[in-house]
Design an enzyme around this catalytic site. Sequence first.
Site, PDB file in Angstrom:
ATOM      1  N   GLN A  25       1.001 -11.163  -3.269  1.00 50.20           N
ATOM      2  CA  GLN A  25       0.173 -11.770  -3.171  1.00 50.20           C
ATOM      3  C   GLN A  25      -0.971 -11.255  -4.302  1.00 50.20           C
ATOM      4  O   GLN A  25      -0.233 -10.417  -4.667  1.00 50.20           O
ATOM      5  CB  GLN A  25      -0.137 -10.684  -1.699  1.00 50.20           C
ATOM      6  CG  GLN A  25       0.017 -11.105  -0.434  1.00 50.20           C
ATOM      7  CD  GLN A  25      -0.743  -9.374   0.231  1.00 50.20           C
ATOM      8  OE1 GLN A  25      -0.301  -8.252   0.293  1.00 50.20           O
ATOM      9  NE2 GLN A  25      -1.128 -10.331   1.145  1.00 50.20           N
ATOM     10  N   CYS A  79       0.531  -1.680  -0.431  1.00 49.70           N
ATOM     11  CA  CYS A  79      -0.116  -0.358   0.193  1.00 49.70           C
ATOM     12  C   CYS A  79       0.873   1.305   0.101  1.00 49.70           C
ATOM     13  O   CYS A  79       0.060   2.171  -1.117  1.00 49.70           O
ATOM     14  CB  CYS A  79      -1.138  -0.100   0.761  1.00 49.70           C
ATOM     15  SG  CYS A  79      -0.472  -0.655   2.863  1.00 49.70           S
ATOM     16  N   ARG A 113       8.201 -10.867   5.478  1.00 50.20           N
ATOM     17  CA  ARG A 113       8.052 -10.417   7.055  1.00 50.20           C
ATOM     18  C   ARG A 113       8.962 -10.959   7.311  1.00 50.20           C
ATOM     19  O   ARG A 113       8.868 -12.305   7.597  1.00 50.20           O
ATOM     20  CB  ARG A 113       6.502 -10.342   7.033  1.00 50.20           C
ATOM     21  CG  ARG A 113       5.255  -9.445   6.314  1.00 50.20           C
ATOM     22  CD  ARG A 113       4.280  -9.142   5.985  1.00 50.20           C
ATOM     23  NE  ARG A 113       3.161  -8.842   5.501  1.00 50.20           N
ATOM     24  CZ  ARG A 113       2.198  -8.359   5.569  1.00 50.20           C
ATOM     25  NH1 ARG A 113       1.709  -9.408   6.740  1.00 50.20           N
ATOM     26  NH2 ARG A 113       0.777  -7.944   5.279  1.00 50.20           N
ATOM     27  N   HIS A 154      -8.136  -1.506   0.256  1.00 55.21           N
ATOM     28  CA  HIS A 154      -7.641  -2.749   0.069  1.00 55.21           C
ATOM     29  C   HIS A 154      -8.320  -4.047   0.091  1.00 55.21           C
ATOM     30  O   HIS A 154      -8.994  -3.672   0.514  1.00 55.21           O
ATOM     31  CB  HIS A 154      -6.096  -2.630   1.686  1.00 55.21           C
ATOM     32  CG  HIS A 154      -6.008  -1.795   2.079  1.00 55.21           C
ATOM     33  ND1 HIS A 154      -4.712  -1.357   1.918  1.00 55.21           N
ATOM     34  CD2 HIS A 154      -6.255  -0.666   2.547  1.00 55.21           C
ATOM     35  CE1 HIS A 154      -4.187   0.222   2.284  1.00 55.21           C
ATOM     36  NE2 HIS A 154      -5.605   0.622   2.605  1.00 55.21           N
ATOM     37  N   LYS A 209     -12.746  -3.335   8.204  1.00 53.50           N
ATOM     38  CA  LYS A 209     -12.189  -3.845   7.508  1.00 53.50           C
ATOM     39  C   LYS A 209     -13.059  -4.710   7.529  1.00 53.50           C
ATOM     40  O   LYS A 209     -14.342  -5.558   8.286  1.00 53.50           O
ATOM     41  CB  LYS A 209     -11.093  -4.359   6.857  1.00 53.50           C
ATOM     42  CG  LYS A 209     -10.692  -5.575   8.464  1.00 53.50           C
ATOM     43  CD  LYS A 209      -9.323  -6.077   8.856  1.00 53.50           C
ATOM     44  CE  LYS A 209      -9.085  -6.566   9.709  1.00 53.50           C
ATOM     45  NZ  LYS A 209      -7.880  -7.858   9.546  1.00 53.50           N
ATOM     46  N   ASP A 234      -2.892  -8.512  -4.470  1.00 48.21           N
ATOM     47  CA  ASP A 234      -2.699  -7.024  -3.969  1.00 48.21           C
ATOM     48  C   ASP A 234      -3.512  -6.223  -4.486  1.00 48.21           C
ATOM     49  O   ASP A 234      -2.974  -6.165  -6.461  1.00 48.21           O
ATOM     50  CB  ASP A 234      -1.304  -6.468  -2.790  1.00 48.21           C
ATOM     51  CG  ASP A 234      -1.636  -6.191  -1.619  1.00 48.21           C
ATOM     52  OD1 ASP A 234      -2.614  -5.799  -1.218  1.00 48.21           O
ATOM     53  OD2 ASP A 234      -0.813  -5.738  -0.873  1.00 48.21           O
ATOM     54  N   HIS A 267      -5.443  -2.172  -4.818  1.00 49.77           N
ATOM     55  CA  HIS A 267      -5.429  -0.935  -3.657  1.00 49.77           C
ATOM     56  C   HIS A 267      -6.668   0.134  -4.843  1.00 49.77           C
ATOM     57  O   HIS A 267      -6.076   0.160  -6.576  1.00 49.77           O
ATOM     58  CB  HIS A 267      -4.575  -0.221  -3.790  1.00 49.77           C
ATOM     59  CG  HIS A 267      -3.580  -0.992  -1.986  1.00 49.77           C
ATOM     60  ND1 HIS A 267      -2.462  -1.781  -2.570  1.00 49.77           N
ATOM     61  CD2 HIS A 267      -4.145  -0.598  -1.597  1.00 49.77           C
ATOM     62  CE1 HIS A 267      -1.946  -2.585  -1.927  1.00 49.77           C
ATOM     63  NE2 HIS A 267      -2.925  -1.871  -0.306  1.00 49.77           N
TER      64      HIS A 267
END
Length: 735
Positions: A443, A396, A425, A572, A526, A445, A447
């Site tokens: 991911q 993000c 991570r 997200h 979320k 991912d 946005h």
Amino acid sequence: KKKKTTQTMAEEKILKKDKEEEVFDIQDPKTIELDVKQRQATWEAMREKYQEKIKEKVGQPISIKLPNGDVKEGKAFETTPFEIAKGISNGLAQAAIAAKVNGKVWDLGRVIEEDCDLELLKWDSDEAKEIFWHSSSHVLGEALERHFGKFLLCKGPPKKEGGFYYEGFMDGVISPENYKEIEKVVTKVVKEKQKFERIEVNKADALEMFKYNKFKVETLKEKVPEDGFCTVYRCGDLIDPCTGPHLLHTGRIKAFKVVENSSSYWRANNERESLQRVYGMTFPDKKQLKEWVRIQEEIKNNHHMTIGKKQKLWFRDEVAPGMIFFLPHGQIIFNALVDMMKKEQRKRGFKEVQTPNMFHSDLFKKSGHWEKYRDDMFVLEVDGKENYHALKPMNCPGHCVVFAHEKKSYKDLPLRLSDFGVLHRNELRGALGGMVRVRRFQQDDAHIFCRPDQIGQEMANAFEFLKSIYERFGFTFQLFLSTRPELYLGEISVWDSAEKQLEDCLNEYGVDWEKDVGGGAFYGPKIDIKIMDSMQRSHQCATIQLDFQLPERFDLKYVDAEHNDKRPVIIHRAIYGSLERFLAIITEHLKGYWPFWLSPRQIRVVPLAPKYNDYAEEVAGRFSDAGYHADADTSRLRHLKKIRNASTEGYNIVLVIGENELQAKTANVRLRPDPAEIARVKAENAENKKKQNIPEAVTLGEFKLDVLETVFAELKSSCVEYELNTFKKHSKDDQ
């Protein structure tokens, strides 16, 4: 001085990282003292004190309203939910596990204190299951104390996925050889039908009662306010500080099994005492335990790392802890998942971007992640001392940089950015496991930068998208609205507005959903999505998060129709979540039976004799050139052995080639057995003494190669789980 706002104080709490080093007084296990009789005497004294405190309230008439509107009369501090249930029917009283009094979970044997609404909870309630397993952990704790003697209980919660554990401090270790002895003690505790008794005590009395146990003392000092009270429960010899609620008595537990054991550290801190942890599972019916054991065996046999090894898909190595090595066939599956997601995202207007793997710490400070997630990042010094960079743990912040790169108009929104970049991570080594918990992952991912008036439509699009993806794999799912956590950024009014918008979106979507109070991200509420797999396990994969904070922190803007600067909102969105984790889930969900579109071994061509090898290679090459994973087995093995090998290795389709096929330019088709039918037969075999044969391959006869190309194309695009019906549709096609 400027008065601190709620936001400022919350930020300080989140961002505070410089802590003084703690020095721990580690106890020697040989110094353990456990005087059960003294503890019981203290309990009795505290119980009398509690009874004296409430005696004036006992016996006052109260009204108890049931869900159907009926009202029962009772007496304050005398009538219990169990008595109300028994007054309705003995069957209900036996089926009830716990209760809710004015919406609060309540012990079945705890006295009702005032007028109330009463609801009885049975096994089909998630809250009832949690209470059942929490009570079972107390039974396990009593058994551990009885069996090992000097065993200081530390913590014994129910597990989210079912079951429970109790961990404690002792001189020595627990091993599987101890399981039977522990289960024998549990059986005695259950037969005694020990009542769960509850009292309230003040902090000073609680500390006195548990002064022999430094772990309980530490917990009480931390969690109970100075002038506050806590609840203490007793069942048999066990006395434990606990919020409850619990079962009526230990006899309600009809089936018990010690599942496994492990070592742990007090408070997960490797500088603290080493503890022994025992896991258990219980049910109110022996048949339920038998079925659970069967499913666990199935889970064990279908573990994603076991299947990965058997099918040569992926592996781990200590040269890269928490990271996965993908072998060629595993990479095929990975790529198929990514390609399918990219294709679906393009249909829905997503634009794929790529951002750097590493950023300067200033970016994460700006986003708020540096202070909250720094310990979970891989941090490097680059170009000089204390010039910190970090491998990105999320996308993000980088996408905010992409958005801000060029000026945006209201006509440019919504801007849907997707990214499959590598993330890192720094998970604790002890928390790593298979492909479910890793340090390096990717991911799906995305946005979505949108105007406030576009939130509703974008959320509806996201719901439709995740539904279409999960249906391909045969997943059902549940939705949860996760609200403001204790530590958050931003103003409460903004949070309330965001939560209301998400709630409205869920209601408009028209499905049941639950609220997860305090489960939101630190920057916004979320919607979490939990999928249910073929072995009745739930997994959280997808998440849809509404974010008003990052646009503020990055000063993101777009120009509206009146040429004014406005702030966008970020949604997200991830559907797979971590691709590695999703791969682990679908591997076990499918039990290694890959549908054609996802399979790394789609077609195996088997010649009946060496003289047909050239034609076999020609057929395999034709389909390979068309983009399918096809090969020919031209080894010296007999053709029946080749066919068995293809089945064992997991090929979806075997094309057998002989003289007729060579002359007619056809192939004889054999399909693997239906995975759903295999699962059904295995489940029935586990249940019944009379065993059925596992289904065998299905022989479909000759097909022209052109027809096979049509069938394969349809299988690849339709994402069906099993190929038979598609072949049947074309079985009479003579073109």
